[in-house]
Each structure stands twice: as C-alpha cells, then as structure tokens.
Design a protein around this motif. Structure first.
Motif, PDB file in Angstrom:
ATOM      1  N   LEU A  70       0.823  -1.215   0.000  1.00 48.70           N
ATOM      2  CA  LEU A  70       0.000   0.000   0.000  1.00 48.70           C
ATOM      3  C   LEU A  70       0.854   1.261   0.000  1.00 48.70           C
ATOM      4  N   GLN A  71       1.957   1.234   0.739  1.00 45.23           N
ATOM      5  CA  GLN A  71       2.838   2.403   0.784  1.00 45.23           C
ATOM      6  C   GLN A  71       3.358   2.747  -0.602  1.00 45.23           C
ATOM      7  N   ALA A  72       3.711   1.732  -1.381  1.00 48.41           N
ATOM      8  CA  ALA A  72       4.222   1.966  -2.729  1.00 48.41           C
ATOM      9  C   ALA A  72       3.143   2.568  -3.620  1.00 48.41           C
ATOM     10  N   THR A  73       1.914   2.122  -3.466  1.00 52.91           N
ATOM     11  CA  THR A  73       0.815   2.643  -4.272  1.00 52.91           C
ATOM     12  C   THR A  73       0.479   4.076  -3.884  1.00 52.91           C
ATOM     13  N   VAL A  74       0.418   4.331  -2.602  1.00 51.05           N
ATOM     14  CA  VAL A  74       0.077   5.667  -2.104  1.00 51.05           C
ATOM     15  C   VAL A  74       1.129   6.695  -2.519  1.00 51.05           C
ATOM     16  N   ALA A  75       2.387   6.264  -2.630  1.00 53.27           N
ATOM     17  CA  ALA A  75       3.465   7.198  -2.985  1.00 53.27           C
ATOM     18  C   ALA A  75       3.248   7.833  -4.356  1.00 53.27           C
ATOM     19  N   ALA A  76       2.484   7.162  -5.207  1.00 53.76           N
ATOM     20  CA  ALA A  76       2.242   7.682  -6.557  1.00 53.76           C
ATOM     21  C   ALA A  76       1.024   8.594  -6.633  1.00 53.76           C
ATOM     22  N   LEU A  77       0.288   8.753  -5.533  1.00 54.65           N
ATOM     23  CA  LEU A  77      -0.913   9.582  -5.527  1.00 54.65           C
ATOM     24  C   LEU A  77      -0.595  11.034  -5.167  1.00 54.65           C
TER      25      LEU A  77
ATOM     26  N   PRO B 107      -2.586  13.569  -3.156  1.00 55.78           N
ATOM     27  CA  PRO B 107      -3.776  13.910  -2.373  1.00 55.78           C
ATOM     28  C   PRO B 107      -3.923  15.408  -2.150  1.00 55.78           C
ATOM     29  N   ALA B 108      -5.167  15.863  -2.101  1.00 55.63           N
ATOM     30  CA  ALA B 108      -5.465  17.238  -1.692  1.00 55.63           C
ATOM     31  C   ALA B 108      -5.762  17.226  -0.198  1.00 55.63           C
ATOM     32  N   ASP B 109      -5.713  18.382   0.418  1.00 59.50           N
ATOM     33  CA  ASP B 109      -6.113  18.465   1.822  1.00 59.50           C
ATOM     34  C   ASP B 109      -7.642  18.436   1.899  1.00 59.50           C
ATOM     35  N   PRO B 110      -8.197  17.896   2.991  1.00 59.30           N
ATOM     36  CA  PRO B 110      -9.655  17.793   3.092  1.00 59.30           C
ATOM     37  C   PRO B 110     -10.327  19.157   3.074  1.00 59.30           C
ATOM     38  N   THR B 111     -11.480  19.204   2.424  1.00 55.73           N
ATOM     39  CA  THR B 111     -12.241  20.452   2.351  1.00 55.73           C
ATOM     40  C   THR B 111     -13.403  20.479   3.339  1.00 55.73           C
ATOM     41  N   ILE B 112     -13.685  19.341   3.975  1.00 52.60           N
ATOM     42  CA  ILE B 112     -14.615  19.290   5.098  1.00 52.60           C
ATOM     43  C   ILE B 112     -14.014  18.375   6.157  1.00 52.60           C
ATOM     44  N   THR B 113     -14.648  18.306   7.310  1.00 51.22           N
ATOM     45  CA  THR B 113     -14.098  17.555   8.429  1.00 51.22           C
ATOM     46  C   THR B 113     -13.986  16.067   8.101  1.00 51.22           C
ATOM     47  N   LEU B 114     -12.836  15.497   8.472  1.00 53.86           N
ATOM     48  CA  LEU B 114     -12.581  14.070   8.281  1.00 53.86           C
ATOM     49  C   LEU B 114     -11.999  13.513   9.571  1.00 53.86           C
ATOM     50  N   TRP B 115     -12.604  12.430  10.056  1.00 55.00           N
ATOM     51  CA  TRP B 115     -12.099  11.779  11.269  1.00 55.00           C
ATOM     52  C   TRP B 115     -11.337  10.514  10.893  1.00 55.00           C
ATOM     53  N   THR B 116     -10.317  10.165  11.679  1.00 56.62           N
ATOM     54  CA  THR B 116      -9.513   8.982  11.418  1.00 56.62           C
ATOM     55  C   THR B 116      -9.832   7.845  12.384  1.00 56.62           C
ATOM     56  N   ASN B 117      -9.743   6.620  11.881  1.00 60.34           N
ATOM     57  CA  ASN B 117      -9.926   5.428  12.712  1.00 60.34           C
ATOM     58  C   ASN B 117      -8.807   5.231  13.723  1.00 60.34           C
ATOM     59  N   LYS B 118      -7.675   5.889  13.511  1.00 62.09           N
ATOM     60  CA  LYS B 118      -6.550   5.666  14.418  1.00 62.09           C
ATOM     61  C   LYS B 118      -6.902   6.024  15.850  1.00 62.09           C
ATOM     62  N   ASP B 119      -7.502   7.221  16.031  1.00 66.74           N
ATOM     63  CA  ASP B 119      -7.818   7.659  17.393  1.00 66.74           C
ATOM     64  C   ASP B 119      -9.036   8.574  17.451  1.00 66.74           C
ATOM     65  N   GLY B 120      -9.781   8.664  16.348  1.00 67.33           N
ATOM     66  CA  GLY B 120     -10.970   9.506  16.330  1.00 67.33           C
ATOM     67  C   GLY B 120     -10.700  10.982  16.161  1.00 67.33           C
TER      68      GLY B 120
ATOM     69  N   ALA C 267      -3.605  11.759   5.932  1.00 63.13           N
ATOM     70  CA  ALA C 267      -4.747  10.848   5.857  1.00 63.13           C
ATOM     71  C   ALA C 267      -4.360   9.551   5.155  1.00 63.13           C
ATOM     72  N   LEU C 268      -3.592   9.666   4.063  1.00 65.56           N
ATOM     73  CA  LEU C 268      -3.150   8.464   3.353  1.00 65.56           C
ATOM     74  C   LEU C 268      -2.189   7.648   4.203  1.00 65.56           C
ATOM     75  N   GLU C 269      -1.292   8.318   4.887  1.00 66.46           N
ATOM     76  CA  GLU C 269      -0.368   7.609   5.776  1.00 66.46           C
ATOM     77  C   GLU C 269      -1.129   6.824   6.841  1.00 66.46           C
ATOM     78  N   LEU C 270      -2.164   7.443   7.387  1.00 65.30           N
ATOM     79  CA  LEU C 270      -2.944   6.790   8.438  1.00 65.30           C
ATOM     80  C   LEU C 270      -3.679   5.563   7.931  1.00 65.30           C
ATOM     81  N   ILE C 271      -4.276   5.644   6.736  1.00 70.78           N
ATOM     82  CA  ILE C 271      -5.032   4.485   6.274  1.00 70.78           C
ATOM     83  C   ILE C 271      -4.121   3.338   5.846  1.00 70.78           C
ATOM     84  N   VAL C 272      -2.894   3.646   5.438  1.00 71.45           N
ATOM     85  CA  VAL C 272      -1.940   2.578   5.137  1.00 71.45           C
ATOM     86  C   VAL C 272      -1.591   1.825   6.420  1.00 71.45           C
TER      87      VAL C 272
END
Length: 306
Positions: free
Chosen positions: A203-210, A212-225, A234-239
């Motif tokens: 996944l890290q190799a795939t994400v490196a080619a993307l 990403p833009a910064d979020p334009t509305i609120t986004l919560w992460t599964n890591k710690d809410g 955000a991409l680093e967290l989901i990997v």
C-alpha cells in the motif's frame, strides 16, 4: 452537524448493488470503477453468491464503490455536502473521496490494491475475526492476550471485534467470558492485526504515486478519532491502519464532542447506524441501504442546513 459514515468489510450482501443500477448513469460509473479496481463490480454486486463476495479482493471494492455512488446521489438530492465524513476500516477510502482528498477513480485503484494485498496476507495463515458483545473490556483484553488473539475493532456500544488464528477464535467461542456473546464474522482474515503487516509495504508503494489534496470538510480517522487536516497524513494513516486496530468508538466520541445532530450511513448500510444507536443514543440516523433511502437521508441534511 451531520456526519456521513462509510461502512467496512462484512457489510456486503449478495445482489446489494442491483437496485443502484436502476439509477441513471450508475452502470457507466461502475464500469469505470471496475476497470480502476480490476474487479467486475456489476457481476459481483448483482449475481455472485455470499461466499464469492466474502473474498477480500472482491468485497472491499464492492463496498467502496457502493458508498461512492450513494454519496454522489445523496449530495445531488440534498444540494449540499454533509459536515464531515468518517469511514470504518476500508470505508475510510470512500470517506477520503467525500472529504475531497482523492478522486473516486484513485480511491478505486487504491482499494483494488488494498483488497488484493490483504487477501494475499490473509492467505499466508488461516485466520478470522469474531465480534464480542458485552462484558468487561479489560477482562476481555486480558483473555485475548492469554490465547494470542488481538483486538481489531473497538466499535463502541459494548462491541469489540477480535482477530487471530481459527483455533484461538474457536476457543474463545467455546469458553466465552461471563456476560459476553461471541459471533464469528464473514471475513477472510485477521484484519487490523500484525497478520496484515505484509500488505502495508504494498500500500505504501501505491500511495506514494498519488497526489492527495487536503480535506475540504471535516474528516475523522480510525486511528484515534481525531480530525485529519492533511491529505498526505490521511493516506499515511489508512496505510498503517491495515495492521492496527480500528477505533470507531473514539470516532463516535469525537462526533458527540463536535455536536453531532444526525448520522447517515452510506450503502451497504446497517452496521454503523446500529452502533450509533448504542454509542450515540438519541442521534437521528438514516441507513442508506437502497436508493429508496436517499430521500430520508437528504431530508436530514437539508433540515440541518435550515
């Protein structure tokens, strides 16, 4: 504050995409998503049986595609965006699109890679997952350590999903802790545990080619809410989340702290609204299972903006 929640693996059911194909343009959209994910979404979303769509490399693109289509239709009918997005496990990829971080096609390419990488990791050792309902959390965690199981999803509302070897899961089911109920889940691996470590590098190799833009509305992460303000983060967290626990309980706590007034769960819906009824008591919820549910969801968004 209206939160849109995107479900995770295990929420799929045979034929669940069929009613969505009745909407104008959805077949064309699914054809594009299928090419990106390298999965025939129309076939598997309408005709394949439960065992087939249980396979990780099929289930994950199906779920994300359904959420993306439901989100597009919801925002079109409501003529507004929700106040924030959050996704449970693979649902985070749909949430990234909703928050403006990735394009839908990039998310579908990424979920295709994620599903294949996690399926490959799961094939190395027979493993699974079970939901544990009720009981004392600390006592459960101690018991898991004893029999070499891991907490994979802290779902809130008295539910923790545990993962690991099939013999250990069977032992937990045969000898449940007092006050608990153990329910085996229809997933093909010990997701969000160390068993998934081989998928992280892919996944890290795939994400490196993307890009990403910064979020334009609120986004919560599964890591710690917490709220994520950087697309790259955000991409680093989901990997990394592939091999670490999902903290949906902390996401719901953050929703409550932020003043949530309604929650809409996108297709294939049901699991997260069920958790919200226990973890966010009194909060209006709408589960968008089919297009027939879109009007109720749109009314919730429109009402919040009035």
């Amino acid at each position: 504050m209206i939160v849109v929640a995107c479900p995770g693996q295990g929420s799929q059911t045979p034929g669940f995409l069929a009613p969505w194909l009745e909407l104008d343009g959805v077949a064309d959209t699914l054809a594009i998503y299928s090419e990106a994910a390298e999965v025939d979404l129309i076939l598997h979303g309408t005709k394949s049986d439960a065992d087939t769509i249980r396979d990780t490399h099929i289930a994950q693109p199906l779920i994300v595609a359904a959420s993306l289509i439901a989100a597009q239709e919801l925002e079109r009918r409501a003529v507004r965006r929700p106040d924030g997005y959050a996704g449970h496990s693979v649902g985070e990829l749909a949430a990234l699109v909703g928050a403006g971080i990735l394009t839908a096609e990039d998310a579908m390419r990424l979920v295709g890679v994620r599903g294949r990488a996690m399926a490959d990791a799961a094939a190395m050792t027979p493993t699974g997952m079970s939901a544990v309902l009720g009981g004392d959390e600390q006592a459960l965690l101690a018991r898991l350590a004893e029999i070499d199981l891991s907490p994979a999803n802290f779902n809130g509302g008295g539910q923790i999903v545990v993962a690991g070897s099939l013999p250990a899961l069977a032992e937990l089911a045969e000898q449940p802790l007092k006050g608990t109920r153990v329910i085996p889940l229809q997933v093909a691996g010990a997701f969000h545990t160390s068993y998934m470590a081989p998928a992280v590098a892919t996944l890290q190799a795939t994400v490196a080619a993307l890009a990403p833009a910064d979020p334009t509305i609120t986004l919560w992460t599964n890591k710690d809410g917490s709220i994520v303000t950087s697309g790259a983060k955000a991409l680093e967290l989901i990997v990394n989340q592939v091999s670490s626990p999902v903290r949906w309980d902390l996401c719901m706590s953050s929703f409550a702290d932020g003043g949530i007034t309604g929650l809409v769960e996108l297709a294939p819906a049901g699991a997260l609204t069920g958790l919200a009824k226990r973890g966010l008591r009194g909060t209006p919820t709408v589960a968008v299972k089919t297009p027939e549910d879109l009007d109720a969801a749109a009314e919730l968004l429109i009402g919040a903006a009035a």
